[in-house]
Motif scaffolding. Structure first.
Motif, mmCIF file in Angstrom:
data_model
loop_
_atom_site.group_PDB
_atom_site.id
_atom_site.type_symbol
_atom_site.label_atom_id
_atom_site.label_comp_id
_atom_site.label_asym_id
_atom_site.label_seq_id
_atom_site.Cartn_x
_atom_site.Cartn_y
_atom_site.Cartn_z
ATOM 1 N N GLN A 18 -5.196 6.904 3.345
ATOM 2 C CA GLN A 18 -3.897 6.499 2.805
ATOM 3 C C GLN A 18 -3.573 5.057 3.208
ATOM 4 O O GLN A 18 -2.617 4.811 3.943
ATOM 5 C CB GLN A 18 -2.806 7.426 3.340
ATOM 6 C CG GLN A 18 -3.007 8.861 2.970
ATOM 7 C CD GLN A 18 -1.933 9.757 3.574
ATOM 8 O OE1 GLN A 18 -1.429 9.509 4.658
ATOM 9 N NE2 GLN A 18 -1.585 10.790 2.846
ATOM 10 N N ASP A 20 -2.164 2.713 1.747
ATOM 11 C CA ASP A 20 -0.895 2.181 1.258
ATOM 12 C C ASP A 20 0.308 2.990 1.730
ATOM 13 O O ASP A 20 1.409 2.828 1.206
ATOM 14 C CB ASP A 20 -0.902 2.119 -0.274
ATOM 15 C CG ASP A 20 -1.940 1.136 -0.790
ATOM 16 O OD1 ASP A 20 -2.184 0.116 -0.117
ATOM 17 O OD2 ASP A 20 -2.513 1.399 -1.857
ATOM 18 N N ASP A 21 0.105 3.857 2.716
ATOM 19 C CA ASP A 21 1.200 4.664 3.247
ATOM 20 C C ASP A 21 1.822 3.947 4.445
ATOM 21 O O ASP A 21 1.241 3.891 5.530
ATOM 22 C CB ASP A 21 0.692 6.045 3.660
ATOM 23 C CG ASP A 21 1.804 6.889 4.233
ATOM 24 O OD1 ASP A 21 2.858 6.995 3.569
ATOM 25 O OD2 ASP A 21 1.638 7.419 5.343
ATOM 26 N N GLY A 22 3.001 3.388 4.222
ATOM 27 C CA GLY A 22 3.669 2.634 5.273
ATOM 28 C C GLY A 22 3.969 3.440 6.518
ATOM 29 O O GLY A 22 3.920 2.916 7.631
ATOM 30 N N TRP A 25 1.042 3.519 8.763
ATOM 31 C CA TRP A 25 0.957 2.258 9.502
ATOM 32 C C TRP A 25 1.966 2.228 10.634
ATOM 33 O O TRP A 25 1.678 1.694 11.722
ATOM 34 C CB TRP A 25 1.143 1.070 8.560
ATOM 35 C CG TRP A 25 -0.093 0.792 7.781
ATOM 36 C CD1 TRP A 25 -0.360 1.173 6.498
ATOM 37 C CD2 TRP A 25 -1.256 0.100 8.246
ATOM 38 N NE1 TRP A 25 -1.616 0.755 6.137
ATOM 39 C CE2 TRP A 25 -2.192 0.097 7.199
ATOM 40 C CE3 TRP A 25 -1.595 -0.511 9.452
ATOM 41 C CZ2 TRP A 25 -3.448 -0.497 7.319
ATOM 42 C CZ3 TRP A 25 -2.841 -1.097 9.573
ATOM 43 C CH2 TRP A 25 -3.749 -1.094 8.515
ATOM 44 N N THR A 47 2.324 -4.786 8.364
ATOM 45 C CA THR A 47 1.796 -4.084 7.193
ATOM 46 C C THR A 47 2.782 -3.007 6.745
ATOM 47 O O THR A 47 3.061 -2.871 5.549
ATOM 48 C CB THR A 47 0.424 -3.468 7.503
ATOM 49 O OG1 THR A 47 -0.481 -4.523 7.857
ATOM 50 C CG2 THR A 47 -0.128 -2.704 6.311
ATOM 51 N N LEU A 51 4.787 -2.568 3.151
ATOM 52 C CA LEU A 51 4.661 -1.358 2.342
ATOM 53 C C LEU A 51 5.972 -0.575 2.215
ATOM 54 O O LEU A 51 6.121 0.253 1.314
ATOM 55 C CB LEU A 51 3.578 -0.453 2.929
ATOM 56 C CG LEU A 51 2.155 -1.015 2.867
ATOM 57 C CD1 LEU A 51 1.209 -0.154 3.698
ATOM 58 C CD2 LEU A 51 1.679 -1.110 1.421
#
Length: 70
Positions: A18, A20-22, A25, A47, A51
């Motif tokens: 994942q 692009d899963d903020g 992060w 990051t 996102l």
């Protein structure tokens, strides 16, 4: 492997699945911060902020890190 190594592998796996899963992060950043890896934590929070542009949590974490004694 140490617990630290296992955690690093787990976060790498989560972010591969994942990227692009903020919130993933955010989790990695919080883990890195607890480990004292503040430069890496800051990069992960940045990051997350990118996102999650409407969330305040990553921005607050970045502010906290920038205010921390060096």
């Amino acid at each position: 492997l140490s617990d630290h190594d296992e955690a690093e592998r787990a976060w790498s796996w989560v972010l591969r699945l994942q990227p692009d899963d903020g919130w993933s992060w955010m989790g990695r950043a919080a883990y890195l911060e607890r480990q004292g890896q503040l430069s890496e934590a800051s990069a992960a929070y940045e990051t997350a902020a990118r996102l999650l542009p409407t969330e305040s949590a990553p921005k607050e974490a970045l502010a906290r890190l920038s205010a921390a004694p060096k």
